[in-house]
Design a protein around this motif. Structure first.
Motif, PDB file in Angstrom:
ATOM      1  N   LEU A  29     134.831 -24.721 -70.804  1.00 36.53           N
ATOM      2  CA  LEU A  29     134.579 -24.529 -72.238  1.00 36.53           C
ATOM      3  C   LEU A  29     133.098 -24.656 -72.560  1.00 36.53           C
ATOM      4  CD1 LEU A  29     135.755 -24.154 -75.082  1.00 36.53           C
ATOM      5  CD2 LEU A  29     135.888 -26.638 -75.256  1.00 36.53           C
ATOM      6  N   THR A  30     132.446 -25.692 -71.997  1.00 38.09           N
ATOM      7  CA  THR A  30     131.056 -25.917 -72.364  1.00 38.09           C
ATOM      8  C   THR A  30     130.159 -24.799 -71.819  1.00 38.09           C
ATOM      9  OG1 THR A  30     129.352 -27.597 -72.533  1.00 38.09           O
ATOM     10  CG2 THR A  30     130.485 -27.461 -70.450  1.00 38.09           C
ATOM     11  N   VAL A  31     130.482 -24.299 -70.618  1.00 35.80           N
ATOM     12  CA  VAL A  31     129.688 -23.197 -70.084  1.00 35.80           C
ATOM     13  C   VAL A  31     129.890 -21.955 -70.950  1.00 35.80           C
ATOM     14  CG1 VAL A  31     129.298 -21.696 -68.105  1.00 35.80           C
ATOM     15  CG2 VAL A  31     129.786 -24.099 -67.747  1.00 35.80           C
ATOM     16  N   PHE A  32     131.148 -21.734 -71.323  1.00 36.81           N
ATOM     17  CA  PHE A  32     131.475 -20.600 -72.179  1.00 36.81           C
ATOM     18  C   PHE A  32     130.708 -20.673 -73.496  1.00 36.81           C
ATOM     19  CE2 PHE A  32     134.016 -17.110 -73.476  1.00 36.81           C
ATOM     20  CZ  PHE A  32     134.409 -17.328 -74.788  1.00 36.81           C
ATOM     21  N   MET A  33     130.763 -21.845 -74.123  1.00 39.31           N
ATOM     22  CA  MET A  33     130.104 -22.007 -75.419  1.00 39.31           C
ATOM     23  C   MET A  33     128.605 -21.804 -75.303  1.00 39.31           C
ATOM     24  SD  MET A  33     132.422 -22.609 -77.635  1.00 39.31           S
ATOM     25  CE  MET A  33     131.489 -23.135 -79.046  1.00 39.31           C
ATOM     26  N   ALA A  34     128.031 -22.220 -74.173  1.00 40.23           N
ATOM     27  CA  ALA A  34     126.571 -22.145 -74.059  1.00 40.23           C
ATOM     28  C   ALA A  34     126.104 -20.763 -73.641  1.00 40.23           C
ATOM     29  CB  ALA A  34     126.092 -23.185 -73.060  1.00 40.23           C
ATOM     30  N   LYS A  35     126.842 -20.145 -72.720  1.00 33.39           N
ATOM     31  CA  LYS A  35     126.323 -18.914 -72.135  1.00 33.39           C
ATOM     32  C   LYS A  35     126.899 -17.659 -72.751  1.00 33.39           C
ATOM     33  CE  LYS A  35     123.705 -20.669 -68.829  1.00 33.39           C
ATOM     34  NZ  LYS A  35     122.282 -20.456 -68.758  1.00 33.39           N
ATOM     35  N   VAL A  36     128.146 -17.730 -73.235  1.00 33.20           N
ATOM     36  CA  VAL A  36     128.782 -16.533 -73.782  1.00 33.20           C
ATOM     37  C   VAL A  36     128.617 -16.521 -75.305  1.00 33.20           C
ATOM     38  CG1 VAL A  36     130.942 -15.294 -74.023  1.00 33.20           C
ATOM     39  CG2 VAL A  36     130.397 -16.448 -71.876  1.00 33.20           C
ATOM     40  N   ILE A  37     129.077 -17.584 -75.928  1.00 34.51           N
ATOM     41  CA  ILE A  37     128.876 -17.711 -77.381  1.00 34.51           C
ATOM     42  C   ILE A  37     127.606 -18.509 -77.570  1.00 34.51           C
ATOM     43  CG2 ILE A  37     129.826 -18.521 -79.543  1.00 34.51           C
ATOM     44  CD1 ILE A  37     132.529 -18.529 -78.308  1.00 34.51           C
ATOM     45  N   VAL A  38     126.502 -17.816 -77.705  1.00 31.89           N
ATOM     46  CA  VAL A  38     125.237 -18.550 -77.793  1.00 31.89           C
ATOM     47  C   VAL A  38     125.012 -18.961 -79.239  1.00 31.89           C
ATOM     48  CG1 VAL A  38     122.791 -18.468 -77.312  1.00 31.89           C
ATOM     49  CG2 VAL A  38     124.372 -17.134 -75.932  1.00 31.89           C
TER      50      VAL A  38
END
Lengths: 105, 572, 221
Positions: A29-38
């Motif tokens: 989730l945290t990688v997604f939030m940081a890299k995909v949903i910037v």
């Protein structure tokens, strides 16, 4: 006195596995939030740290057994974080509010 | 002898045992030989080893101080010490006194010995870790000495960047030595916290603990929270020198003042590590020698914790002239005033304890009274230094030097002497010569004030610190100060002499020479290997001099049909 | 009073009332030590916060040089190792000697995997000239994305944080190996597993630190 049963919480395999899965999910989730949903700053940091705190809660409560342990240990952990924030906060009172924006040339 | 705790409780028949005044076995006789000492896990022996080490370093640091003062007898004509050597001397004097003497002294030397006894425990929680802490201290010391032998150190004990990143002296080795030493402090703190939580005798609630234990508890909290920050600061400094990390280097985008923040985040609480145990000793000595219960038990107990907490918030008062932001400076100044309040409360409580007490002016009490006078001066001058407008003028002058010597030496060291004289019979089983003790305390008191009082005056007139020469107007002050330091030296040598002499020729000490109500005096002098023959049970308040001595002696509850109207001497 | 089984009398120290008392004290001691470790890393995190507040652009640019995928894999590796060490404790609590040894072994292996991945990361950076401090010598491909005059500060902080963390992993590996050897000799059981418990707590702490390190260093956008 049977020491093995006396007060020592024994987690089941299922409990431990669920916690590990929760941590894995939160990592994705945290990688997604940081890299995909910037997200724009400062929300990016806030979200990342919130997720990190959630992970820390899982590790602390269920891997380190704080959930079943004496509350004093929780106080120690929380207290140390509070002291850390005090250290950072008071230092930032200096570094963020100097007349010269950055201490260099 | 029956004891009635309250009118509602049935009287309990107890057989009291007076501890023997002439024990055949004690912790010194039961484990003998060099190897036994080097591998001991007995907190008492470890405490003694710390005491010897601390005394050794104090002698070296003190010798350096006398050299410094001798150099300062004249502004220019004493040439056997040049400017560079002078820098090295004051650096070493400071580093040795702070890290190797004052920080470990009361907690590690006296605390280790006394804490389990005062709690009614057989040892600290982690005895092997305790021994480990001692060896870590020794290894740290060895590193530092190698460093000194190699290239010396001239940065001042505060290692400020940028000079410490660039200085050609052995900064790396000394900081590494201090880094190692920090672990000794951390592990001792961890040990004490666990001991106080887990190893109190039955019946000893938090409200029945001696105030010395509260003080050691607060000290241990500071040690655990502050020392790691010093550790990481030293690591960063080492990396700055080895890898050129640049966190403290303006040319690389870093900030030298950041080093000061990190350094003082530890070093200010460190001074509370030094003084709070001293406060603990004061509570013990003043109550025993006024034969009176302490005035304001909870005020003193909780103020130790308050000092521990607020002490973490004031470090910037060392940095008022460093270029800190105005808001930080103001906040730190305000918080510095706050931290004086719990300390002042203690002093007032001790004075109230003395009032209408049955005062006995034995040597420990003389030191305690000296403490009250000297530390109060030190504390007040700390408050004046906390005032921004004053500090701008007296920062880095002898005013600061005098202030911290008044609190650290006049405070911690004098309390250490008080505690040492108070517990000497318990530790060694011998009594020292009381007359010489009184003379020694007079020499210390007079010598101390002659040394450091002039320094306040010349500091306020502008004499800078760490300077190896000076203008003529300061000459009388420096001369007086140096004479005082010689008087101090004589005093310390006298103390060393009669204490050592007592080991061989001193009178046998009874179990409780001072008639104290505390738990450590209810066992023999010196104590047996495991401290108490049976686990003590605590019923009374500490310092309760209203009750007769018998009620504090250890005893065994009898089968209530038995007859027990006499106190038996313990058969050893 | 004290337990008197033969295994206990050698392990039960005289100043504790019984082994439970000893266990509680050991745990408290470890938690106090954890407080100490948090303040130790706290200093480094404090430096991070201060410099990120001063040079936000630098941190955003420099983050390109860090591989979030490798960092993420390392995060999962540490989570798995926390799981295996918790399983090891559970094995000790249920007298499962084989499970204890196996899970300790898995934890050690996962710890090594972490270090190996870290070594790859460092190696890649060294190839690009991204050395700490004064040795910072960026290759041209780096300068395309990261052209900040104070770039070496970021990497100094990066190497300090991950380096100190890696040293703690190494120490943990040593402790785990010591446990593994002692477990092999049958030293632990449901009646006495204090060392397993406290090394487990230490290992979870190492995981905890990385949980904060990962987003702060690798997930800056």
């Amino acid at each position: 006195m049977n020491t093995s049963a006396h007060d020592h919480h024994i987690s089941t395999v299922k409990q431990l596995f669920l916690v590990a899965m929760g941590l894995t999910f939160l990592t994705f989730l945290t990688v997604f939030m940081a890299k995909v949903i910037v997200l724009p700053e400062p929300f990016g940091i806030i979200v990342a740290l919130t997720i990190a705190l959630a992970k820390a809660f899982l590790v602390g409560a269920f891997f380190m057994n704080l959930y079943w342990d004496t509350k004093f240990h929780v106080l120690l952990l929380v207290g140390s974080f509070l002291f850390f924030f005090l250290m950072v906060g008071v230092t930032l009172l200096d570094t963020l509010y100097r007349d010269d924006a950055i201490p260099s040339f | 002898m029956t004891t009635a705790e309250a009118t509602k409780v049935k009287s309990l028949k107890v057989q009291r045992f007076q501890p023997s005044d002439n024990p055949t076995k004690n912790f010194l006789t039961e484990e003998k030989g060099v190897w036994a000492w080097m591998t001991t896990v007995d907190h008492k022996k470890i405490g003694i080893m710390y005491l010897v080490a601390v005394t050794f370093f104090f002698a070296i640091g003190g010798f350096l101080a006398v050299l410094l003062r001798t150099k300062l007898l004249s502004g220019s004509s004493i040439s056997f010490i040049d400017a560079n050597q002078y820098n090295q001397l004051f650096t070493l004097h400071g580093a040795i006194m702070v890290f190797f003497v004052l920080v470990p002294s009361i907690p590690a030397a006296l605390g280790n010995f006394i804490l389990p006894l005062q709690l009614g425990a057989k040892d600290v929680a982690f005895p092997k870790l305790n021994l480990g802490s001692f060896y870590i201290y020794v290894i740290g010391a060895i590193f530092t000495f190698i460093a000194i032998a190699a290239n010396g150190l001239d940065t001042g004990w505060t290692f400020y960047t940028p000079y410490s990143s660039e200085s050609g002296t052995s900064v790396l080795l000394v900081t590494f030595g201090v880094f190692i030493l920090g672990f000794s402090s951390i592990l001792t703190g961890t040990n004490f916290i666990t001991t106080i939580h887990k190893l109190r005798a039955p019946g000893m609630t938090w409200g029945k603990m001696p105030l010395n234990v509260w003080a050691l508890y607060a000290t241990s909290i500071i040690q655990v929270l502050a020392t790691p920050v010093l550790a990481i600061t030293l690591v960063l400094l080492m990396m700055e020198r080895v890898l050129g990390i640049g966190i403290f280097d303006s040319a690389l985008g870093g900030d030298p003042v950041l080093f000061q923040h990190f350094f003082w985040f530890y070093s200010h609480p460190a001074v509370y590590i030094m003084i709070v145990p001293a406060f603990g000793i004061m509570s013990e000595v003043i109550t025993t020698f006024s034969r009176k219960t302490i005035f304001g038990y909870w005020a003193i107990a909780l103020s130790s914790l308050a000092i521990a907490f607020v002490g973490f918030l004031v470090w910037g008062h060392h940095m008022f002239t460093s270029g800190q932001s105005p808001i930080a400076t103001t906040v730190f100044s305000f918080l510095t005033f706050l931290v004086g309040i719990p300390t002042g409360m203690k002093i007032l409580n001790w004075l109230a304890t003395l009032y209408k007490g049955s005062i006995k002016l034995d040597t420990p009490m003389l030191y305690a009274l000296s403490f009250l006078f000297i530390f109060s001066i030190g504390g007040f001058t700390g408050i004046t230094l906390g005032a921004l407008s004053v500090d701008i003028h007296v920062h880095d002058t002898y005013y600061v030097v005098a202030h911290f010597h008044y609190v650290m030496m006049g405070g911690t060291l004098i309390a250490l002497l008080a505690g040492l004289h108070y517990w000497w019979p318990k530790i060694t089983g011998k009594m020292y010569n009381e007359t010489l003790g009184k003379i020694g305390s007079a020499l210390i008191f007079i010598g101390f004030n002659v040394t450091f009082l002039p320094q306040f005056v010349m500091g306020s007139q502008g004499m800078p610190r760490r300077y190896y020469n000076y203008i003529d107007q300061f000459a009388p002050f420096h001369i007086a100060s140096t004479i005082g330091s010689y008087i101090l030296s004589v005093g310390f040598l006298l103390i060393l002499y009669y204490l050592l002499h007592s080991l061989w020729k001193g009178k046998r000490a009874p179990a409780n020479p001072w008639g104290s109500r505390a738990l450590e005096w209810q066992t023999t002098s010196p104590p047996p290997l495991h401290n108490f023959e049976h686990s003590p049970v605590v019923i009374n308040e500490p310092y309760d001099y209203h009750r007769p001595m018998e009620e504090f002696q250890l005893g065994i509850a009898l089968d209530q049909g038995e007859d027990s109207d006499h106190t038996e001497k313990e058969k050893v | 009073m004290a337990n008197h089984s033969s295994a206990q009398t050698t392990l039960h120290e005289h100043h504790f009332v019984d082994t439970d008392h000893q266990f509680d004290a050991a745990k408290l001691g470890m938690w106090v030590f954890i407080v100490n470790e948090i303040l130790f890393f706290g200093g480094l995190f404090c430096a991070y916060i201060i410099f990120r507040a001063w040079y936000p652009d630098l941190f955003q640019q420099a983050a390109y040089q860090l591989n979030a995928v490798l960092g993420g894999i390392n995060t999962l590796v540490l989570i798995a190792s926390s799981f295996t060490v918790a399983m090891a404790i559970r094995s000790a609590q249920t007298d499962n000697q084989k499970g204890l040894r196996n899970h300790l072994l898995f934890t050690i292996i996962l710890a090594f995997v972490f270090l190996i991945i870290k070594a790859f990361e460092y190696n890649h950076k060294f190839e690009l000239g991204l050395f700490p401090g004064a040795y910072y010598n960026p290759a041209p491909e780096v300068l395309e994305h990261l052209n900040h005059p104070k770039a070496n500060i970021f990497f100094s902080i990066y190497y300090m944080l991950t380096g100190v963390h890696a040293i703690h992993i190494l120490i943990g590996i040593g402790l785990l190996i010591s446990l593994y050897i002692r477990a092999g000799r049958g030293r632990f059981s449901s009646k006495f597993y204090n060392p397993v418990e406290i090394v487990g707590l230490y290992w979870h702490l190492v995981d905890l630190i990385w949980i904060f390190l990962f987003p702060l260093l690798y997930l800056i956008e």
